[in-house]
Design a protein around this motif. Sequence first.
Motif, PDB file in Angstrom:
ATOM      1  N   LEU A 116       0.831  -1.065  -0.120  1.00 19.26           N
ATOM      2  CA  LEU A 116      -0.155  -0.123   0.141  1.00 19.26           C
ATOM      3  C   LEU A 116       0.627   1.202  -0.076  1.00 19.26           C
ATOM      4  CD1 LEU A 116      -2.595  -0.812   2.694  1.00 19.26           C
ATOM      5  CD2 LEU A 116      -3.195  -0.608   0.142  1.00 19.26           C
ATOM      6  N   LEU A 117       0.620   2.173  -0.859  1.00  9.57           N
ATOM      7  CA  LEU A 117       1.389   3.693  -0.793  1.00  9.57           C
ATOM      8  C   LEU A 117       0.549   4.330   0.195  1.00  9.57           C
ATOM      9  CD1 LEU A 117       3.461   5.183  -2.449  1.00  9.57           C
ATOM     10  CD2 LEU A 117       1.365   5.971  -3.779  1.00  9.57           C
ATOM     11  N   VAL A 118       1.499   4.635   1.215  1.00 10.21           N
ATOM     12  CA  VAL A 118       0.978   5.376   2.359  1.00 10.21           C
ATOM     13  C   VAL A 118       1.748   6.686   2.691  1.00 10.21           C
ATOM     14  CG1 VAL A 118      -0.307   3.472   3.432  1.00 10.21           C
ATOM     15  CG2 VAL A 118       2.193   4.140   3.923  1.00 10.21           C
ATOM     16  N   GLU A 119       1.049   7.668   3.492  1.00  8.49           N
ATOM     17  CA  GLU A 119       1.962   8.691   3.946  1.00  8.49           C
ATOM     18  C   GLU A 119       2.356   8.571   5.379  1.00  8.49           C
ATOM     19  OE1 GLU A 119       1.359  13.620   4.354  1.00  8.49           O
ATOM     20  OE2 GLU A 119      -0.404  12.170   3.682  1.00  8.49           O
ATOM     21  N   ALA A 120       3.616   8.917   5.637  1.00  6.27           N
ATOM     22  CA  ALA A 120       4.209   8.661   7.136  1.00  6.27           C
ATOM     23  C   ALA A 120       4.419   9.824   7.716  1.00  6.27           C
ATOM     24  CB  ALA A 120       5.257   7.681   6.906  1.00  6.27           C
ATOM     25  N   PHE A 121       4.154   9.684   9.044  1.00  6.13           N
ATOM     26  CA  PHE A 121       4.754  11.018  10.096  1.00  6.13           C
ATOM     27  C   PHE A 121       5.684  10.344  11.157  1.00  6.13           C
ATOM     28  CE2 PHE A 121       3.891  13.440  13.865  1.00  6.13           C
ATOM     29  CZ  PHE A 121       4.018  14.595  13.685  1.00  6.13           C
ATOM     30  N   THR A 122       6.876  11.196  11.035  1.00  3.10           N
ATOM     31  CA  THR A 122       7.977  10.733  12.235  1.00  3.10           C
ATOM     32  C   THR A 122       7.814  11.530  13.424  1.00  3.10           C
ATOM     33  OG1 THR A 122       9.564  10.468  10.286  1.00  3.10           O
ATOM     34  CG2 THR A 122      10.353  10.568  12.633  1.00  3.10           C
ATOM     35  N   ILE A 123       7.489  10.590  14.638  1.00  3.11           N
ATOM     36  CA  ILE A 123       7.364  10.891  15.790  1.00  3.11           C
ATOM     37  C   ILE A 123       8.315  11.678  16.766  1.00  3.11           C
ATOM     38  CG2 ILE A 123       6.366  10.315  18.063  1.00  3.11           C
ATOM     39  CD1 ILE A 123       5.122   8.143  16.778  1.00  3.11           C
ATOM     40  N   LYS A 124       8.113  12.840  17.050  1.00  2.00           N
ATOM     41  CA  LYS A 124       9.147  13.660  17.946  1.00  2.00           C
ATOM     42  C   LYS A 124       8.520  14.230  19.265  1.00  2.00           C
ATOM     43  CE  LYS A 124      12.003  13.867  14.179  1.00  2.00           C
ATOM     44  NZ  LYS A 124      13.466  13.022  14.445  1.00  2.00           N
ATOM     45  N   GLY A 125       9.250  13.862  20.455  1.00  2.00           N
ATOM     46  CA  GLY A 125       8.910  14.416  21.522  1.00  2.00           C
ATOM     47  C   GLY A 125       9.048  15.964  21.642  1.00  2.00           C
ATOM     48  N   SER A 126       8.056  16.302  22.520  1.00  2.00           N
ATOM     49  CA  SER A 126       8.071  17.970  22.509  1.00  2.00           C
ATOM     50  C   SER A 126       7.223  18.550  23.714  1.00  2.00           C
ATOM     51  CB  SER A 126       7.815  18.676  21.225  1.00  2.00           C
ATOM     52  OG  SER A 126       6.308  18.235  20.883  1.00  2.00           O
ATOM     53  N   ASP A 127       7.439  19.771  24.136  1.00  2.00           N
ATOM     54  CA  ASP A 127       6.576  20.384  25.014  1.00  2.00           C
ATOM     55  C   ASP A 127       5.379  21.088  24.289  1.00  2.00           C
ATOM     56  OD1 ASP A 127       8.265  19.582  27.166  1.00  2.00           O
ATOM     57  OD2 ASP A 127       9.235  21.471  26.995  1.00  2.00           O
ATOM     58  N   TYR A 128       4.058  20.993  24.793  1.00  2.00           N
ATOM     59  CA  TYR A 128       3.058  21.571  24.272  1.00  2.00           C
ATOM     60  C   TYR A 128       2.421  22.629  25.158  1.00  2.00           C
ATOM     61  CZ  TYR A 128      -1.583  21.602  22.059  1.00  2.00           C
ATOM     62  OH  TYR A 128      -2.846  22.187  21.390  1.00  2.00           O
ATOM     63  N   SER A 129       1.834  23.844  24.835  1.00  2.52           N
ATOM     64  CA  SER A 129       1.293  24.796  25.646  1.00  2.52           C
ATOM     65  C   SER A 129      -0.397  24.467  25.440  1.00  2.52           C
ATOM     66  CB  SER A 129       1.698  25.939  25.386  1.00  2.52           C
ATOM     67  OG  SER A 129       3.235  26.302  25.902  1.00  2.52           O
ATOM     68  N   VAL A 130      -1.203  24.211  26.334  1.00  6.18           N
ATOM     69  CA  VAL A 130      -2.490  24.095  26.210  1.00  6.18           C
ATOM     70  C   VAL A 130      -3.326  25.390  25.973  1.00  6.18           C
ATOM     71  CG1 VAL A 130      -4.732  23.372  27.290  1.00  6.18           C
ATOM     72  CG2 VAL A 130      -2.431  22.016  27.201  1.00  6.18           C
ATOM     73  N   VAL A 131      -3.874  25.490  25.076  1.00  5.88           N
ATOM     74  CA  VAL A 131      -5.022  26.768  24.790  1.00  5.88           C
ATOM     75  C   VAL A 131      -6.267  26.524  24.990  1.00  5.88           C
ATOM     76  CG1 VAL A 131      -5.601  28.758  23.421  1.00  5.88           C
ATOM     77  CG2 VAL A 131      -3.219  27.920  23.480  1.00  5.88           C
ATOM     78  N   LEU A 132      -7.010  26.858  25.946  1.00  3.62           N
ATOM     79  CA  LEU A 132      -8.347  26.526  26.230  1.00  3.62           C
ATOM     80  C   LEU A 132      -9.245  27.557  25.285  1.00  3.62           C
ATOM     81  CD1 LEU A 132      -8.219  26.253  30.101  1.00  3.62           C
ATOM     82  CD2 LEU A 132      -7.984  24.242  28.195  1.00  3.62           C
ATOM     83  N   GLU A 133     -10.213  26.981  24.360  1.00  3.33           N
ATOM     84  CA  GLU A 133     -11.106  27.809  23.587  1.00  3.33           C
ATOM     85  C   GLU A 133     -12.560  27.784  24.078  1.00  3.33           C
ATOM     86  OE1 GLU A 133     -10.864  26.733  19.723  1.00  3.33           O
ATOM     87  OE2 GLU A 133      -8.518  27.385  19.431  1.00  3.33           O
ATOM     88  N   THR A 134     -13.038  28.879  24.351  1.00  2.53           N
ATOM     89  CA  THR A 134     -14.371  29.065  24.674  1.00  2.53           C
ATOM     90  C   THR A 134     -15.013  30.204  24.214  1.00  2.53           C
ATOM     91  OG1 THR A 134     -15.792  29.343  26.965  1.00  2.53           O
ATOM     92  CG2 THR A 134     -13.580  30.128  26.692  1.00  2.53           C
ATOM     93  N   GLN A 135     -16.218  30.647  24.725  1.00  4.39           N
ATOM     94  CA  GLN A 135     -16.765  32.054  24.053  1.00  4.39           C
ATOM     95  C   GLN A 135     -17.667  32.661  25.436  1.00  4.39           C
ATOM     96  OE1 GLN A 135     -17.473  28.962  22.957  1.00  4.39           O
ATOM     97  NE2 GLN A 135     -18.891  28.694  24.491  1.00  4.39           N
TER      98      GLN A 135
END
Length: 399
Positions: free
Chosen positions: A47-66
């Motif tokens: 099968l011809l597939v698209e791949a994504f290489t995993i990298k570790g990182s930090d992530y800043s959470v953004v809370l969306e509301t209204q």
Amino acid sequence: MMKINLTHKAVKVFLPIAILLGSLLVAFLFIALGEEPKKHYRPQVPLLVEAFTIKGSDYSVVLETQGTVKARTESSLIPEISGRITTVSDAFRSGGFFKQGQLLVQIDPRNYKIDIRVAQANLAEQEFRLEEEKARVELALKNWNKINPTKKASNLTLHLPQLKLAQAALDSAKAQLEKAQINLEKTQIIAPYDGRIVEQLADVGQFVSTGSVLARIYSVDVAEIRLPLNNQQIEFLDFEDDYFDSSEPVKKKISVEINAKVGLTTYTWAGHIARAEGAIDIKSRQLFIVAQVANPYSKVAHNPPLKVGQYVTARIKGKELNNVFVIPRMALRENNKVLIISPENTLMLRTVKVLWSDQDHYVISEGLNVNERLCLTPINFVTEGRKVKIYDAQLEVTL
């Protein structure tokens, strides 16, 4: 002749049976003595597939509301005295701005000026009566000492109760004068803060009584927005709740980005989280936090005023997630599974723990390793060990 007919009939009956038996015998011999046919296996096309290489990182959470913009302070202008309105300020109109201490409404002061003159006359009379009683006390004391120098006079003989009564009457007259002066001041309706008129309910010539509403107003120093957060969002809000017996110093301010669309343009204001409400909403099971924006009606850059009643969206800075894996949304399957591409280019289905998600990504805390490859191509039926070929977009462009 009879014999020939019988022979002819026998041939007709037994000949088909003999042919059938002979055919079955030949077929059996072919099957029993023939070689087994060779099987040809068609190789499986990767099968011809698209791949994504995993990298570790930090992530800043953004809370969306209204939420909806409200003024921090809303009031009703109510007179404490009655009378006819003689003048109003130019700002005393629906939508008008006013400054703290500005005169908004003037009620006819003439009756209250008369009350002051009456109170002043009463005060002068009571001052005279007090001085008169003081003189009587001195005279009574002098006469008593002449007649009975060795005896102590009673309070009544010395006019002391009358003196106290005159002093009380004087104090009452002073209070009445002070009250009259205060009532005169109340004929001027003064703006309690910098604000704006929401609704004008009275005008020049109208008689107003104590307790009637002249206008509804709100302050323009700070705008507030009630923002609902669900249970998951509360977990990632970097905000310390209040405790009854807490003596900790003032908590840090959490920044919040307020966005509102006016026409085809989206404008942004900077604010902060001021507090959390004291109870979770029973109907929605959500906690409301209150964001504040200072000077919403000031001209900042090219932003229009942030008006009361305006619908806005908010982006709140949440917690920082360390050592996590941020993957595209299309990589997750069945809510908690991903397809891993092995070093041999075969597919493996694996369960992961989703910590957070936004519009474009999932944040994974467990189940992945650095430099592993994820399959991003949608596959209807996944078979463990299925061979794949990595799609190379650069190669396609080159070709």
